[in-house]
Write a protein that holds these residues in place. Structure first.
Motif, PDB file in Angstrom:
ATOM      1  N   ALA A 120       0.684  -1.112   0.056  1.00  0.00           N
ATOM      2  CA  ALA A 120       0.076   0.055  -0.165  1.00  0.00           C
ATOM      3  C   ALA A 120       1.288   0.946   0.066  1.00  0.00           C
ATOM      4  CB  ALA A 120      -0.454  -0.493   1.094  1.00  0.00           C
ATOM      5  N   LEU A 121       1.740   1.555   0.598  1.00  0.00           N
ATOM      6  CA  LEU A 121       3.153   2.068   0.566  1.00  0.00           C
ATOM      7  C   LEU A 121       3.312   2.650  -0.793  1.00  0.00           C
ATOM      8  CD1 LEU A 121       3.875   1.785   4.020  1.00  0.00           C
ATOM      9  CD2 LEU A 121       2.816   4.056   3.462  1.00  0.00           C
ATOM     10  N   GLU A 122       4.121   1.653  -1.310  1.00  0.00           N
ATOM     11  CA  GLU A 122       4.726   1.621  -2.323  1.00  0.00           C
ATOM     12  C   GLU A 122       3.676   2.206  -3.527  1.00  0.00           C
ATOM     13  OE1 GLU A 122       6.359  -1.889  -3.110  1.00  0.00           O
ATOM     14  OE2 GLU A 122       7.262  -2.347  -1.891  1.00  0.00           O
ATOM     15  N   HIS A 123       2.274   1.766  -3.435  1.00  0.00           N
ATOM     16  CA  HIS A 123       1.055   2.089  -4.108  1.00  0.00           C
ATOM     17  C   HIS A 123       0.948   3.573  -4.432  1.00  0.00           C
ATOM     18  CE1 HIS A 123      -2.269   2.292  -6.593  1.00  0.00           C
ATOM     19  NE2 HIS A 123      -2.613   2.630  -5.710  1.00  0.00           N
ATOM     20  N   SER A 124       0.862   3.898  -2.488  1.00  0.00           N
ATOM     21  CA  SER A 124       0.458   5.813  -2.132  1.00  0.00           C
ATOM     22  C   SER A 124       2.064   5.880  -2.923  1.00  0.00           C
ATOM     23  CB  SER A 124       0.232   5.835  -1.415  1.00  0.00           C
ATOM     24  OG  SER A 124       1.376   5.386  -0.147  1.00  0.00           O
ATOM     25  N   GLY A 125       2.927   6.139  -2.667  1.00  0.00           N
ATOM     26  CA  GLY A 125       4.671   6.510  -2.711  1.00  0.00           C
ATOM     27  C   GLY A 125       4.185   7.128  -4.350  1.00  0.00           C
ATOM     28  N   LEU A 126       4.058   5.682  -5.668  1.00  0.00           N
ATOM     29  CA  LEU A 126       4.567   5.497  -6.826  1.00  0.00           C
ATOM     30  C   LEU A 126       2.906   6.871  -7.238  1.00  0.00           C
ATOM     31  CD1 LEU A 126       4.057   1.907  -7.633  1.00  0.00           C
ATOM     32  CD2 LEU A 126       6.036   4.117  -8.473  1.00  0.00           C
ATOM     33  N   ILE A 127       1.973   6.843  -6.501  1.00  0.00           N
ATOM     34  CA  ILE A 127       1.071   7.734  -6.677  1.00  0.00           C
ATOM     35  C   ILE A 127       1.439   9.737  -6.854  1.00  0.00           C
ATOM     36  CG2 ILE A 127      -1.556   9.139  -6.760  1.00  0.00           C
ATOM     37  CD1 ILE A 127      -2.482   6.311  -5.562  1.00  0.00           C
ATOM     38  N   GLU A 128       1.879   9.751  -5.679  1.00  0.00           N
ATOM     39  CA  GLU A 128       2.397  11.030  -5.509  1.00  0.00           C
ATOM     40  C   GLU A 128       3.518  10.929  -6.436  1.00  0.00           C
ATOM     41  OE1 GLU A 128       1.592  13.450  -3.611  1.00  0.00           O
ATOM     42  OE2 GLU A 128      -0.248  12.115  -2.834  1.00  0.00           O
ATOM     43  N   GLU A 129       4.504  10.582  -6.170  1.00  0.00           N
ATOM     44  CA  GLU A 129       5.538  10.498  -7.308  1.00  0.00           C
ATOM     45  C   GLU A 129       4.722  10.896  -9.035  1.00  0.00           C
ATOM     46  OE1 GLU A 129      10.296  10.283  -8.424  1.00  0.00           O
ATOM     47  OE2 GLU A 129       8.786  10.982  -6.858  1.00  0.00           O
ATOM     48  N   ASN A 130       4.158  10.527  -8.533  1.00  0.00           N
ATOM     49  CA  ASN A 130       3.424  10.226 -10.216  1.00  0.00           C
ATOM     50  C   ASN A 130       3.105  11.895 -10.524  1.00  0.00           C
ATOM     51  OD1 ASN A 130       3.641   8.139 -11.798  1.00  0.00           O
ATOM     52  ND2 ASN A 130       2.400   7.119 -11.496  1.00  0.00           N
ATOM     53  N   LYS A 131       2.408  12.358  -9.820  1.00  0.00           N
ATOM     54  CA  LYS A 131       1.686  14.169  -9.429  1.00  0.00           C
ATOM     55  C   LYS A 131       2.901  15.375  -9.445  1.00  0.00           C
ATOM     56  CE  LYS A 131      -2.051  12.952  -6.020  1.00  0.00           C
ATOM     57  NZ  LYS A 131      -2.554  13.411  -4.915  1.00  0.00           N
ATOM     58  N   ARG A 132       4.132  14.648  -9.395  1.00  0.00           N
ATOM     59  CA  ARG A 132       5.271  15.746  -9.423  1.00  0.00           C
ATOM     60  C   ARG A 132       5.437  14.830 -10.777  1.00  0.00           C
ATOM     61  NH1 ARG A 132       6.282  13.560  -3.440  1.00  0.00           N
ATOM     62  NH2 ARG A 132       8.010  12.018  -5.052  1.00  0.00           N
TER      63      ARG A 132
END
Length: 455
Positions: A120-132
């Motif tokens: 779940a952390l990997e998934h949410s981390g990727l979402i934030e990274e995608n925003k940037r």
């Protein structure tokens, strides 16, 4: 620089269970906050940022299911993992429908809990990274063989560029021939798994009895004809991506086994008892309306929501007519080179016919028809008679007049003459001219500028 520990909100009205979880998860290096019901959790989410919410589904005052929509409305990207002592499909599916990232059955398997938190952390981390990185993603994105400039295709490639770097399961839907396999390839080759294998299997092309063996493999002697051990597609795709085409044709018993693999990330060969862990990203495709199949009892609802984390719906070719001339030209050039034919292009009537036709077989039908025309053509220009297309009365309306066909002229000159002629016929009305030419007003203005015609 020391990284701040991730913060998890545990929501449970069972004080003993909540305390046990707090003690356990703290040992894994997380910061913990607590809430004893859904209302308290909603207030906490508004007051503080959490990396994950671990929430019980049944609580005395406000349940997890009741609180979930409020939490997702306030922060739609936060992963919410539901805990339930009720292992019924209905409860789990309802949680997934309401926006839960995953669910766990109580009493909890602590190793599975630890792995789920990590994922779940990997998934949410990727979402934030995608925003940037969204702005730069399109610069880096490799379309592969996805061709088109229409708004629908531009939107599609933007979504693919966002989802490709993640580990999210993707369901690609659309009519036959729209290019679902190309999209699956684009997802894989723009992902961190691009160095790994991309394994494809068509679920509709394999008999029910053989599909389990194809997916999971089998042991020697598992059934008649199994003279040696065989590794299945899941093992072959380990470290990469598995593309399940025509997933809607998978029989219900196999759907249950596929669901287990998605949940447990492990498989067992047919005729074997050894559990084999697999690290595979799943991409599925269908030309069916799976939501309707679920209602009709033909597809498992829980599997549908597991697969449908990201839904990519491919538009039919008739809804992206701006791309037809580009696709036709690319296919013509490719097949002309392949077959060593000297073909310069299309007559205006030929292109007019292609643009007006509705293409029930979509891009695949267009490609096959262009290939046939190229192979059988005896001239340098493909004419409308080279295509076995019958337009309806409505499609034939306002066709380009025959007198502007000039096969001895370059294609751009013929196109220029066609546009100028149509503008004259419509008294300079660009909206009417673009409608009669079968192109958008935006494309017409682009052509006017390109050919130096007064705009």
């Amino acid at each position: 620089m020391i990284q701040k520990p991730r913060t998890i909100l545990i929501v449970d009205d069972d004080t003993a269970h909540r305390t046990m979880l707090k003690t356990l998860i703290r040992e894994w290096g997380y910061d913990i906050r607590e809430a004893d019901d859904g209302e308290t959790a909603i207030k906490a989410v508004k007051d503080e940022a959490f990396d994950i919410i671990l929430m019980d589904i049944k609580m005395v005052r406000m349940s997890g299911l009741e609180a979930l929509p409020y939490i997702k409305a306030f922060n739609p990207v936060i992963p919410v993992i539901i805990m339930t002592a009720y292992s019924s499909v209905e409860t789990a599916v309802e949680a997934l429908k309401s926006g839960a990232w995953d669910y766990l059955i109580k009493p909890l398997d602590f190793e599975k809990l630890k792995l789920t938190l990590k994922r779940a952390l990997e998934h949410s981390g990727l979402i934030e990274e995608n925003k940037r990185l969204r702005a730069s993603l399109m610069d880096q994105f490799d379309r592969g063989r996805i061709i088109g400039q229409s708004p629908a295709i531009v939107r599609l490639t933007e979504v693919i560029a966002q989802v490709a770097p993640s580990e999210a399961t993707v369901l690609i839907s659309g009519e036959s021939g729209t290019g679902k396999e190309l999209v699956a390839s684009a997802i894989h080759f723009n992902s961190p798994r691009k160095e790994g294998p991309l394994i494809k299997i068509n679920c509709a092309a394999i008999t029910d009895t053989l599909l389990e063996s194809e997916l999971f493999g089998h042991e020697k002697g598992a059934f008649t004809g199994a003279d040696k051990r065989k590794e299945g597609k899941f093992v072959q795709a380990n470290g990469g991506t598995l593309f399940l085409d025509e997933i809607g044709e998978m029989p219900l018993p196999m759907q249950a086994k596929l669901l287990r693999v998605l949940q447990e990330r492990e498989i067992t060969r047919v005729g074997g008892d050894s559990v084999i862990p697999v690290d595979v990203r799943m991409v599925a495709a269908t030309n069916r309306d799976l939501a309707t199949s679920v209602k009709n009892g033909e597809f498992r609802e829980d599997l549908y929501y597991r697969l449908n984390v990201v839904d990519l719906n491919l538009p039919p070719l008739r809804d992206r007519r701006d791309d037809i001339s580009l696709l036709a030209s690319r296919f013509m050039a490719s097949f002309a080179e392949k077959n060593k034919k000297n073909i310069k292009g299309f007559t205006p009537r030929a292109m007019d016919t292609l643009v007006r036709y509705d293409w029930p077989g979509n891009v695949r039908e267009l490609m096959n028809m262009i290939e046939r025309a190229v192979v059988l053509s005896r001239t340098e220009w493909l004419d409308e008679h080279d295509f076995s297309i019958r337009l309806t009365t409505e499609q034939q309306q306002y066709r380009i007049p025959t007198e502007i066909e000039c096969p001895d002229e370059p294609l751009d000159e013929m196109e220029k003459r066609a546009i100028a002629s149509m503008l004259e016929r419509t008294g300079g009305n660009k909206s009417e001219a673009s409608r009669r030419l079968g192109i958008t007003r935006k494309t017409l203005h682009k052509k006017l500028r390109e050919y130096g015609i007064a705009d």
